[in-house]
Structures are given as structure tokens and as C-alpha cells.
Design an enzyme around this catalytic site. Sequence first.
Site, PDB file in Angstrom:
ATOM      1  N   GLY A  56       1.005  -1.517  -0.323  1.00 25.30           N
ATOM      2  CA  GLY A  56       0.246  -0.330  -0.059  1.00 25.30           C
ATOM      3  C   GLY A  56       1.101   1.054   0.184  1.00 25.30           C
ATOM      4  O   GLY A  56       1.977   1.310  -0.619  1.00 25.30           O
TER       5      GLY A  56
ATOM      6  N   GLY B 156      -9.188  11.531   0.798  1.00 28.26           N
ATOM      7  CA  GLY B 156      -8.762  12.653  -0.022  1.00 28.26           C
ATOM      8  C   GLY B 156      -7.222  12.266   1.688  1.00 28.26           C
ATOM      9  O   GLY B 156      -7.024  11.424   1.893  1.00 28.26           O
TER      10      GLY B 156
ATOM     11  N   GLU C  78     -13.985  17.628   6.050  1.00 31.30           N
ATOM     12  CA  GLU C  78     -13.939  16.440   6.559  1.00 31.30           C
ATOM     13  C   GLU C  78     -13.987  16.626   7.786  1.00 31.30           C
ATOM     14  O   GLU C  78     -14.109  17.709   8.356  1.00 31.30           O
ATOM     15  CB  GLU C  78     -13.440  15.024   5.816  1.00 31.30           C
ATOM     16  CG  GLU C  78     -13.298  15.122   4.377  1.00 31.30           C
ATOM     17  CD  GLU C  78     -12.360  13.479   4.366  1.00 31.30           C
ATOM     18  OE1 GLU C  78     -11.718  13.198   5.459  1.00 31.30           O
ATOM     19  OE2 GLU C  78     -12.171  13.079   3.224  1.00 31.30           O
TER      20      GLU C  78
ATOM     21  N   HIS D  39     -16.278   2.818  10.894  1.00 29.53           N
ATOM     22  CA  HIS D  39     -16.511   4.216   9.505  1.00 29.53           C
ATOM     23  C   HIS D  39     -18.421   4.962  10.116  1.00 29.53           C
ATOM     24  O   HIS D  39     -19.141   3.471  10.398  1.00 29.53           O
ATOM     25  CB  HIS D  39     -15.909   4.699   8.593  1.00 29.53           C
ATOM     26  CG  HIS D  39     -16.247   5.358   7.803  1.00 29.53           C
ATOM     27  ND1 HIS D  39     -17.355   6.018   7.340  1.00 29.53           N
ATOM     28  CD2 HIS D  39     -14.839   6.377   6.883  1.00 29.53           C
ATOM     29  CE1 HIS D  39     -17.479   7.279   6.682  1.00 29.53           C
ATOM     30  NE2 HIS D  39     -15.498   7.526   6.533  1.00 29.53           N
TER      31      HIS D  39
ATOM     32  N   ARG E 149     -15.518  10.855  13.742  1.00 28.64           N
ATOM     33  CA  ARG E 149     -15.633   9.461  13.648  1.00 28.64           C
ATOM     34  C   ARG E 149     -16.742   9.130  14.195  1.00 28.64           C
ATOM     35  O   ARG E 149     -17.778   8.385  14.052  1.00 28.64           O
ATOM     36  CB  ARG E 149     -15.218   8.955  12.947  1.00 28.64           C
ATOM     37  CG  ARG E 149     -14.560  10.272  11.861  1.00 28.64           C
ATOM     38  CD  ARG E 149     -13.542   8.795  10.857  1.00 28.64           C
ATOM     39  NE  ARG E 149     -13.781   9.177   9.656  1.00 28.64           N
ATOM     40  CZ  ARG E 149     -12.494   8.646   8.315  1.00 28.64           C
ATOM     41  NH1 ARG E 149     -11.837   7.777   8.801  1.00 28.64           N
ATOM     42  NH2 ARG E 149     -12.606   8.960   7.311  1.00 28.64           N
TER      43      ARG E 149
ATOM     44  N   HIS F 191     -13.483   0.428  10.424  1.00 27.61           N
ATOM     45  CA  HIS F 191     -12.802   1.232   9.271  1.00 27.61           C
ATOM     46  C   HIS F 191     -11.466   1.171   9.632  1.00 27.61           C
ATOM     47  O   HIS F 191     -10.362   0.644   9.002  1.00 27.61           O
ATOM     48  CB  HIS F 191     -13.768   2.165   9.105  1.00 27.61           C
ATOM     49  CG  HIS F 191     -12.479   3.108   8.229  1.00 27.61           C
ATOM     50  ND1 HIS F 191     -12.477   2.408   6.599  1.00 27.61           N
ATOM     51  CD2 HIS F 191     -12.295   4.450   8.060  1.00 27.61           C
ATOM     52  CE1 HIS F 191     -12.221   3.994   6.039  1.00 27.61           C
ATOM     53  NE2 HIS F 191     -11.738   4.939   6.402  1.00 27.61           N
TER      54      HIS F 191
ATOM     55  N   ARG G 152      -8.260   8.686  14.864  1.00 32.02           N
ATOM     56  CA  ARG G 152      -7.287   9.468  13.820  1.00 32.02           C
ATOM     57  C   ARG G 152      -8.631  10.479  13.191  1.00 32.02           C
ATOM     58  O   ARG G 152      -9.416  10.183  13.146  1.00 32.02           O
ATOM     59  CB  ARG G 152      -7.350   8.584  13.197  1.00 32.02           C
ATOM     60  CG  ARG G 152      -7.521   9.018  11.599  1.00 32.02           C
ATOM     61  CD  ARG G 152      -6.363   7.549  10.765  1.00 32.02           C
ATOM     62  NE  ARG G 152      -7.743   6.578  10.156  1.00 32.02           N
ATOM     63  CZ  ARG G 152      -8.068   6.932   9.252  1.00 32.02           C
ATOM     64  NH1 ARG G 152      -7.951   8.163   8.105  1.00 32.02           N
ATOM     65  NH2 ARG G 152      -9.584   6.639   9.117  1.00 32.02           N
TER      66      ARG G 152
ATOM     67  N   LEU H 246      -2.980   8.142   4.657  1.00 29.61           N
ATOM     68  CA  LEU H 246      -2.240   8.778   4.115  1.00 29.61           C
ATOM     69  C   LEU H 246      -1.407   9.233   4.325  1.00 29.61           C
ATOM     70  O   LEU H 246      -0.386   8.555   3.811  1.00 29.61           O
ATOM     71  CB  LEU H 246      -3.150   9.026   2.117  1.00 29.61           C
ATOM     72  CG  LEU H 246      -4.172   7.854   2.030  1.00 29.61           C
ATOM     73  CD1 LEU H 246      -4.781   8.581   1.356  1.00 29.61           C
ATOM     74  CD2 LEU H 246      -3.936   6.974   1.814  1.00 29.61           C
TER      75      LEU H 246
END
Length: 530
Positions: A27, A62, A126, A242, A288, A349, A384, A390
Site C-alpha cells: 500500500g 483524500g 472532512e 466509519h 467519526r 474502518h 484518527r 495516507l
Amino acid sequence: MIPRYIVNFDSRELPCQFTECLVIGSGIAGLYTAIRASNKLAVTVVTKKKRGDSNTELAQGGIAAAIHDADSPALHRMDTLEAGAGLCNEEAVEILVTEGPDRVRELIEMGANFDRHGKELAFTREAAHSRRRILHAGDSTGEEIQRTLNRKAEENTRITLLEDHSVIDLITVGGECLGALVWSEKEESLEIIYARAVVLATGGAGQIFKHTTNPEVATGDGVSIAYRAGAVVTDMEFIQFHPTALLLPGAPRFLISEAVRGEGAILRNIHGERFMPNYHPNAELASRDIVARAITSEMVRTGSNNVFLDLSPIDAEKVKKRFPNIAKTCGLYGIDIAREMIPVAPAAHYMMGGVKTNLNGETNIHGLYACGEVACEGVHGANRLASNSLLDGLVFGARIAEHIIRVLNKPMPNKVDVVFDRLKPGDVTIDYEWLRQQIREVMWDNVGIIRNESGLRQALDWFEKSEHILEQQIKDICYVPVVNMLVLGKLIANAALQRKESRGGHFREDYPCPDDEHWKRHIDLCKEDL
């Protein structure tokens, strides 16, 4: 007891190969680390399926970075710490937000095409972000990043990528990692890959839960492998669920990006009532964990299995342009997302905890590093911040590569004599597929979004009663992930039972409030503890 290795083997009888740096996982964390390390080293990347079979490939929303003129690393830092609920390593967060913009610019220089308004990068917002700082490529950002890194790795003659190679265990001697025991699906045989440095970048563990947004490969292998080798793991109780995964009969639990709510979508219950303002002042843009628990509570209150995501506040043309992948996928099931509400429910998630590392990705085992979701350097804390994952893979992957190149003073290992023959002959009556489903049911029912002591003890009892399976030689290598899930489930349940408070992604209905006096600390686990 959890054994040191999960297959019997004699290293003297196995074929082997040597590489300067072995990266496990393909990944964003694995490939970016490999690309950076290849500036000076020969690198071998192994992945248990195909390149691109990862959570990176599925990432929609993103990548967060303070690049916009109206943003700053200080603001990004503040948002990350707020989401982390008091357990972030502040130094790690500072590294993430200050080094992150340069890593993203490097990704763009490699050819990653993010959305733009004219010549300027486009940013979205977000949940729990105070600014619009999320770079995106439609709603397929991860796919674009994976494509970019795949191409760069393929062009690089110093990188060897081995697909269909599953790492079974790490080879260690005297607290030092010398390589890995690997199963080649093509050759249908075990081999050893020796290396000066080994980097775990195996991704997440969502498949340990009945409902997840993760791909089938996300079975938590890296944490279990490292734990058996003697690595310390930490923060295992913190699992992010999530809030919005597609919930339709016969449909996969497809992620509906948080960016949808960032652009203005709202949540409604089965009666069509908007409910998030009743749970938090930030409504749909709360963190979240808050949104996932609110949805769960609303489903219980209304006796339903789902709520709805309503995109009607967003211009219909913008919906189709901004979220083409979501529109296409929902369209396959007869839902026009610009006109009809999407049925959604929470799903497992992201894993905030993992293999404990320092700020250079080093574990407590010399020569073993970890980055990405499998690792825990403390940047995410108890929860998180959206789209930081990412960035985490890029920033700490780069730091690992730099450390291996400049600091790791370790020669190429020689072949070692390791004989492990303590496992009993495999019991042909074990139904591993049934076992896999049972693990996922136990975890979802007892170690899920809302936890309590009774459920956690039930889960631990179940894992302890199933632990005898670990004493037996596995009958088929394809079931190694199930064995890893057994180890991982026990770790998560154990940490969740220990933490007698609620914080971030860990919610105990019997201890519903945070307790800074006793629990503003981390729970480390190593083999001696269990």
C-alpha cells in the site's frame, strides 16, 4: 500460550534469498518506503496478493496536508490533537503536519493527479477539520495514489516486487530481526528472505469484524506477526468505526466517504428526521467516533438497521462530478444519489493502535521497522483525524527509509539455523472458514462500537477456549490469516477490558466518561503479558 511460530520448519532445509531492505506490504506506506529506500538500497517488496490489494486502493476521501494559503501546520496540529482525545504523541503529530506538505508535493511530482480549480489544487473539508485541507482525486484518491506509486516502483530497477508471497513469521535471533519466513503461492513452498532491515507495512485489520469497509486482505497479519516475534504492541483497544458504509442486501459494505458530509450531506433516521444536531454541536461534522455512536443510538431508538445519508443539500451536478465512484456504485443497486437517500450504517474502518515504534519507525526489535496502519508511533492517539492515514504512511515511511540508509549500522545477515517443531499435527476436523466467521461475529457483538465488561469477558473467554488451535500445525497455508485473527482478537479484547473509561474510538457504556487521572496513558502488550 501463543507460540513463537505458527508453522513447523527447519531453516537449513529451505531455499533463501537476500536483500538489503525487505518491505512487507504494497500500500502507500510500503511502496513509498521502498521507493525512498531504493535511492541507496536494493529493496524487495512482498505482498500476499496483488499490488494494489490494500486499503490505500479503496481510500476515497483524500489526503490531509496544510498546503492551502488559508491553512497552516499549526492548525492541522490542533485538529489532530483534538481528534486524538489526549493520547497523541505531540512530537509525532508535529512531524506529521510539518513534514507532510513536502511529502505530498513529492507525490504530486511523481505524477499523482489531484483535483484542481483551474491551476490551483482543490481542497475539501472532512469531519473535525477546521479548514478545507483535504486533497482529492474525485472520490478515488487512494486509487490515484496507488497507481502513481505502482508505476514508480515498476520503473525502479532497484525494487523487486513479489506478488502472492505471504509472510508467515519474522526470523529473529537474540532480539534482532534477520528476515522473514515467506510462503510463495506460485511455488507452493516456504522460503526465507534475509535482510539488513525489515519494514512491516501490512495495513489494517478490519476483517476481524463482521462489518468492515476494508478489503479481504486486511486481517491484521502484521500486528500478530510482530507480536509473536516479541514486538511491543500498543493502543489496541482503539478501533475506528466509519459512520457511513452502504447497507443494502447483497451489496458489499462500500464506504461512503466522509467528504460527502464535508460537502453538505446530512444524516436522517428512518422517519426522515435529521438527528445529528441532537448529539453534537458540530452535527454531521463531529468526529467519526461521535457520529458512529450517534447513528448506532439512533438505530436502536428507532428499531432500524440503518439510517440515511441525504445528499440533496448539495447541487445535483456537483454530486455526480465530485463523487463519481459513489454515484456509480450506488447506481448499480438502483440508487440515484443526487435524488435518493443512501442507506448507511457504521462499519469497522481503521486501527489506531499497532506495533509500537519510535519517531523513526523503529520497534523494540533491532532491524524491524513498521509504518502505516500496522504501526503506532502515537500520531493518531485515541481517534484518527479523517484523511491523516495516507499522510502518516508517507511521512513515517520516508523517515524509516532515511534511518535505514543513514543510521542502521548492520551487515547483511548470514543464514541461520532455526528449527521449530513444537506444533502438533494439524487437526483435520478444524473448520477454519467457520472459525473465521466466528471470530468476526464475536468481535462485532462484544468488542464493537459500544462495549461493556460482560461482553469483553465473553470475547476473551471465547478466544482463550479457541487458543488450543494455535498449538497445532495449520493444515493449509491459506488459513494463516485466520490464525493471525485469533491472536489479534485476543489483543484487542484484552486492551479494551483493561481500559476502564471511554476515549476516542473506545467506548465503554459501563465507564462512559474519560478518566484522565487513571487512563490518560497507553496500554502496551507483549507476549509476556498474555
